[in-house]
Design a protein around this motif. Structure first.
Motif, PDB file in Angstrom:
ATOM      1  N   THR A   1     -55.616 -59.393   4.942  1.00 24.52           N
ATOM      2  CA  THR A   1     -56.164 -59.259   3.759  1.00 24.52           C
ATOM      3  C   THR A   1     -55.687 -57.254   4.126  1.00 24.52           C
ATOM      4  O   THR A   1     -56.311 -56.643   5.176  1.00 24.52           O
ATOM      5  N   ALA A   2     -55.218 -56.505   3.384  1.00 29.70           N
ATOM      6  CA  ALA A   2     -54.682 -55.263   3.306  1.00 29.70           C
ATOM      7  C   ALA A   2     -55.638 -54.669   1.355  1.00 29.70           C
ATOM      8  O   ALA A   2     -55.030 -54.156   0.628  1.00 29.70           O
ATOM      9  N   VAL A   3     -57.134 -54.084   1.917  1.00 30.25           N
ATOM     10  CA  VAL A   3     -58.249 -52.667   1.098  1.00 30.25           C
ATOM     11  C   VAL A   3     -57.912 -51.822   1.885  1.00 30.25           C
ATOM     12  O   VAL A   3     -58.561 -50.850   1.564  1.00 30.25           O
ATOM     13  N   SER A   4     -57.561 -51.790   3.136  1.00 29.61           N
ATOM     14  CA  SER A   4     -58.066 -50.376   3.650  1.00 29.61           C
ATOM     15  C   SER A   4     -56.988 -49.334   3.363  1.00 29.61           C
ATOM     16  O   SER A   4     -56.094 -48.956   2.832  1.00 29.61           O
ATOM     17  N   VAL A   5     -58.111 -48.350   3.393  1.00 31.57           N
ATOM     18  CA  VAL A   5     -57.598 -46.782   2.868  1.00 31.57           C
ATOM     19  C   VAL A   5     -57.812 -45.421   3.897  1.00 31.57           C
ATOM     20  O   VAL A   5     -59.069 -45.402   4.675  1.00 31.57           O
ATOM     21  N   ASN A   6     -56.310 -44.772   4.405  1.00 30.70           N
ATOM     22  CA  ASN A   6     -56.445 -43.939   5.264  1.00 30.70           C
ATOM     23  C   ASN A   6     -56.211 -42.220   4.352  1.00 30.70           C
ATOM     24  O   ASN A   6     -55.432 -42.413   4.255  1.00 30.70           O
TER      25      ASN A   6
ATOM     26  N   PHE B   1     -41.740 -35.594  -1.579  1.00 33.59           N
ATOM     27  CA  PHE B   1     -40.910 -36.755  -1.555  1.00 33.59           C
ATOM     28  C   PHE B   1     -40.297 -36.544  -0.380  1.00 33.59           C
ATOM     29  O   PHE B   1     -39.058 -35.490  -0.200  1.00 33.59           O
ATOM     30  N   GLY B   2     -39.929 -37.659   0.935  1.00 33.92           N
ATOM     31  CA  GLY B   2     -39.070 -37.302   2.039  1.00 33.92           C
ATOM     32  C   GLY B   2     -37.877 -38.985   1.811  1.00 33.92           C
ATOM     33  O   GLY B   2     -38.605 -40.039   1.879  1.00 33.92           O
ATOM     34  N   ILE B   3     -36.421 -38.716   2.745  1.00 30.17           N
ATOM     35  CA  ILE B   3     -35.544 -40.046   2.421  1.00 30.17           C
ATOM     36  C   ILE B   3     -35.828 -40.241   3.898  1.00 30.17           C
ATOM     37  O   ILE B   3     -35.430 -39.186   4.631  1.00 30.17           O
ATOM     38  N   THR B   4     -35.986 -41.480   4.851  1.00 31.93           N
ATOM     39  CA  THR B   4     -35.547 -41.204   6.391  1.00 31.93           C
ATOM     40  C   THR B   4     -35.304 -43.335   6.536  1.00 31.93           C
ATOM     41  O   THR B   4     -34.955 -43.362   5.576  1.00 31.93           O
ATOM     42  N   ASN B   5     -34.848 -42.979   7.209  1.00 35.25           N
ATOM     43  CA  ASN B   5     -33.802 -44.213   7.447  1.00 35.25           C
ATOM     44  C   ASN B   5     -34.625 -45.171   8.478  1.00 35.25           C
ATOM     45  O   ASN B   5     -35.693 -44.641   9.644  1.00 35.25           O
ATOM     46  N   ALA B   6     -35.251 -46.667   8.157  1.00 32.60           N
ATOM     47  CA  ALA B   6     -36.147 -47.074   8.997  1.00 32.60           C
ATOM     48  C   ALA B   6     -35.860 -47.415  10.304  1.00 32.60           C
ATOM     49  O   ALA B   6     -36.183 -47.136  11.342  1.00 32.60           O
ATOM     50  N   ALA B   7     -35.165 -47.979  10.871  1.00 36.94           N
ATOM     51  CA  ALA B   7     -34.398 -48.167  12.397  1.00 36.94           C
ATOM     52  C   ALA B   7     -34.502 -46.241  12.962  1.00 36.94           C
ATOM     53  O   ALA B   7     -34.402 -46.731  13.935  1.00 36.94           O
ATOM     54  N   GLN B   8     -34.135 -45.175  12.338  1.00 36.00           N
ATOM     55  CA  GLN B   8     -34.913 -44.142  12.924  1.00 36.00           C
ATOM     56  C   GLN B   8     -36.546 -43.317  13.120  1.00 36.00           C
ATOM     57  O   GLN B   8     -36.653 -42.670  13.148  1.00 36.00           O
ATOM     58  N   SER B   9     -36.942 -44.492  12.167  1.00 34.79           N
ATOM     59  CA  SER B   9     -38.446 -44.268  12.055  1.00 34.79           C
ATOM     60  C   SER B   9     -39.570 -45.033  13.036  1.00 34.79           C
ATOM     61  O   SER B   9     -39.070 -45.764  12.957  1.00 34.79           O
ATOM     62  N   ASP B  10     -40.898 -44.169  12.514  1.00 30.92           N
ATOM     63  CA  ASP B  10     -41.463 -44.734  13.674  1.00 30.92           C
ATOM     64  C   ASP B  10     -42.837 -45.004  12.845  1.00 30.92           C
ATOM     65  O   ASP B  10     -42.692 -43.648  12.179  1.00 30.92           O
ATOM     66  N   ALA B  11     -42.971 -46.011  12.483  1.00 32.79           N
ATOM     67  CA  ALA B  11     -44.559 -45.923  11.150  1.00 32.79           C
ATOM     68  C   ALA B  11     -45.269 -44.904  11.283  1.00 32.79           C
ATOM     69  O   ALA B  11     -46.271 -43.702  10.277  1.00 32.79           O
ATOM     70  N   GLN B  12     -46.091 -45.079  12.439  1.00 35.82           N
ATOM     71  CA  GLN B  12     -47.155 -44.581  12.719  1.00 35.82           C
ATOM     72  C   GLN B  12     -46.738 -42.982  12.907  1.00 35.82           C
ATOM     73  O   GLN B  12     -47.897 -41.843  12.654  1.00 35.82           O
ATOM     74  N   SER B  13     -45.831 -42.584  13.742  1.00 36.10           N
ATOM     75  CA  SER B  13     -45.747 -41.089  13.789  1.00 36.10           C
ATOM     76  C   SER B  13     -45.055 -39.990  12.319  1.00 36.10           C
ATOM     77  O   SER B  13     -45.069 -39.285  12.049  1.00 36.10           O
ATOM     78  N   LEU B  14     -44.519 -41.863  11.340  1.00 39.40           N
ATOM     79  CA  LEU B  14     -44.578 -41.124   9.745  1.00 39.40           C
ATOM     80  C   LEU B  14     -46.081 -40.523   9.355  1.00 39.40           C
ATOM     81  O   LEU B  14     -46.396 -39.701   8.460  1.00 39.40           O
ATOM     82  N   VAL B  15     -47.027 -41.657   9.478  1.00 36.97           N
ATOM     83  CA  VAL B  15     -48.333 -41.250   9.249  1.00 36.97           C
ATOM     84  C   VAL B  15     -49.223 -40.143   9.571  1.00 36.97           C
ATOM     85  O   VAL B  15     -49.512 -39.497   9.136  1.00 36.97           O
ATOM     86  N   ASP B  16     -49.024 -39.710  11.294  1.00 42.12           N
ATOM     87  CA  ASP B  16     -49.180 -38.752  11.658  1.00 42.12           C
ATOM     88  C   ASP B  16     -48.881 -37.562  11.283  1.00 42.12           C
ATOM     89  O   ASP B  16     -49.224 -36.162  11.410  1.00 42.12           O
ATOM     90  N   ALA B  17     -47.650 -37.158  10.659  1.00 33.68           N
ATOM     91  CA  ALA B  17     -46.984 -36.865  10.120  1.00 33.68           C
ATOM     92  C   ALA B  17     -47.234 -35.773   8.301  1.00 33.68           C
ATOM     93  O   ALA B  17     -46.346 -35.089   8.104  1.00 33.68           O
TER      94      ALA B  17
END
Length: 292
Positions: A34-39, A224-240
Motif C-alpha cells: 500500500t502506497a499512500v504515505s506522504v512525507n 528540478f535537478g538531474i542525477t544518476n541513479a547508480a551514483q545516488s542514494d534515495a534517502q540522501s536525496l530525500v534528506d536533501a
C-alpha cells in the motif's frame, strides 16, 4: 518396472514443482505494498507564497514548436484529465495535483501563430495557474500545459490502485479521477523495471541499484535537478529536500541547453509512439508536454 515407476514419479514431482515456481514467479503480482504515505518534512523551511494576481503564465512558441522533439523514456501512453482538485491527494503513476479553493475555468480560442494553435484553456486558484494549449506540428497533435504553483507540495503523485509493485497498472485518467486531480500526466512506468530510484511524495520506495539512468528530482523549493541513479542514494536525496524522483531519461535539457541528439535518443522515441515530457522554466513554473 520399479525403475520406470521411480522415473515417472520423479518426473511428475519435478513438473509439479516447476509449475508451482512458474505460477508464483510469472503469474502472481509481486512486491505490492500500500502506497499512500506522504512525507512533507522537507517543506518545513520552505515558504509557500500565493500566486500574484494577473501574472498569467506564458507558454512560448519556441517551447511549443519544439514539443514533438521533446521526448522522454516514460510509459508509452499518456492522457490528461481535468477535475476539481482537493488540497492533498494520497500518494503515482504520475499525478499532478493542484489544490483548489474555488476553481475558475475559461476557454477561449488561441491565436494561430502559424503553428496551428487550436485552443487555450485556463484553470486558476490561489495555489495554481494552469494553461492548456493544443498544437499541430510534424503531423502530430501536441498538448502543452503551462503550470505555475505556489508550492511544489501541490505537484503530487499517485500509484495505480494506490499500490507500489509490479503488475499494477491503471490508465492515467482513472488514477486522476480517483484522486480528483486538476491535471495529470503519466509517470515513469517504474513497475516495468527492477532498478531505478522511486521517490513519491517524499517517501522512498526503491533505491537506484546499479541502474545507469538519469533521474529527475523535484525539490521542495520547486527547482528540478538531474542525477544518476547508480551514483545516488534515495534517502540522501530525500534528506536533501527531494519531494519526487523519477527514472525518466535521458535528460533532454540541462542548464538551458539541449542535452541529447537524435542518435542518442531512446529507440522507442524514434518510432511513432506517444511521448511525455516535463520541464522547469523556473522554480514552481513548469511545462508538461504530451506528443500524441
Amino acid at each position: 518396472m520399479k525403475h520406470w515407476q521411480c522415473a515417472v514419479a520423479y518426473g511428475a514431482l519435478v513438473a509439479a514443482f516447476t509449475g508451482y515456481v512458474m505460477l508464483d514467479t510469472f503469474l502472481l503480482p509481486s512486491m505490492q505494498t500500500t502506497a499512500v504515505s506522504v512525507n512533507t518534512s522537507m517543506f518545513a523551511d520552505v515558504q509557500a507564497d500565493t500566486l500574484p494576481p494577473e501574472e498569467a503564465a506564458e507558454t512560448t512558441t519556441e517551447t511549443a514548436s519544439n514539443a514533438s522533439e521533446t521526448k522522454s523514456e516514460t510509459q508509452a501512453e499518456a492522457s490528461e484529465k481535468s477535475h476539481r482538485g482537493r488540497k492533498h491527494s494520497r500518494s503515482e503513476q504520475n499525478q499532478t495535483q493542484a489544490a483548489p479553493a474555488e476553481m475558475t475555468e475559461t476557454t477561449e480560442a488561441a491565436e494561430n501563430s502559424g503553428n496551428a494553435v487550436t485552443s487555450g484553456t485556463t484553470y486558476e486558484n490561489e495555489n495554481a495557474r494552469i494553461t492548456l494549449t493544443q498544437y499541430r506540428e510534424y503531423g502530430t497533435d501536441i498538448y502543452v500545459a503551462d503550470v505555475q504553483l505556489s508550492s511544489a507540495q501541490y505537484l503530487e503523485t499517485a500509484f495505480a490502485d494506490d499500490l507500489y509493485g509490479k503488475n499494477v497498472t491503471a490508465a492515467t485518467s482513472d488514477i486522476a479521477e480517483a484522486h480528483d486531480a486538476v491535471l495529470a500526466i503519466n509517470g515513469d512506468f517504474y513497475g516495468a523495471r527492477e532498478q531505478g530510484i522511486v521517490i513519491r511524495n517524499g517517501v522512498v520506495y526503491r533505491d537506484g541499484g546499479d541502474a545507469d539512468t538519469d533521474v529527475l528530482c523535484v525539490y521542495a523549493d520547486g527547482h528540478f535537478g538531474i542525477t544518476n541513479a547508480a551514483q545516488s542514494d534515495a534517502q540522501s536525496l530525500v534528506d536533501a529536500g527531494v519531494w519526487q524522483a523519477f527514472s525518466f531519461g535521458p535528460a533532454l535539457v540541462e542548464d538551458g541547453n539541449i542535452a541529447v541528439s537524435t542518435s542518442a535518443e531512446v529507440a522507442q522515441s524514434m518510432q511513432s509512439n506517444p511521448r511525455t515530457a516535463i520541464g522547469m522554466i523556473e522554480p514552481l513554473h513548469y511545462v508538461f508536454v504530451v506528443s500524441d
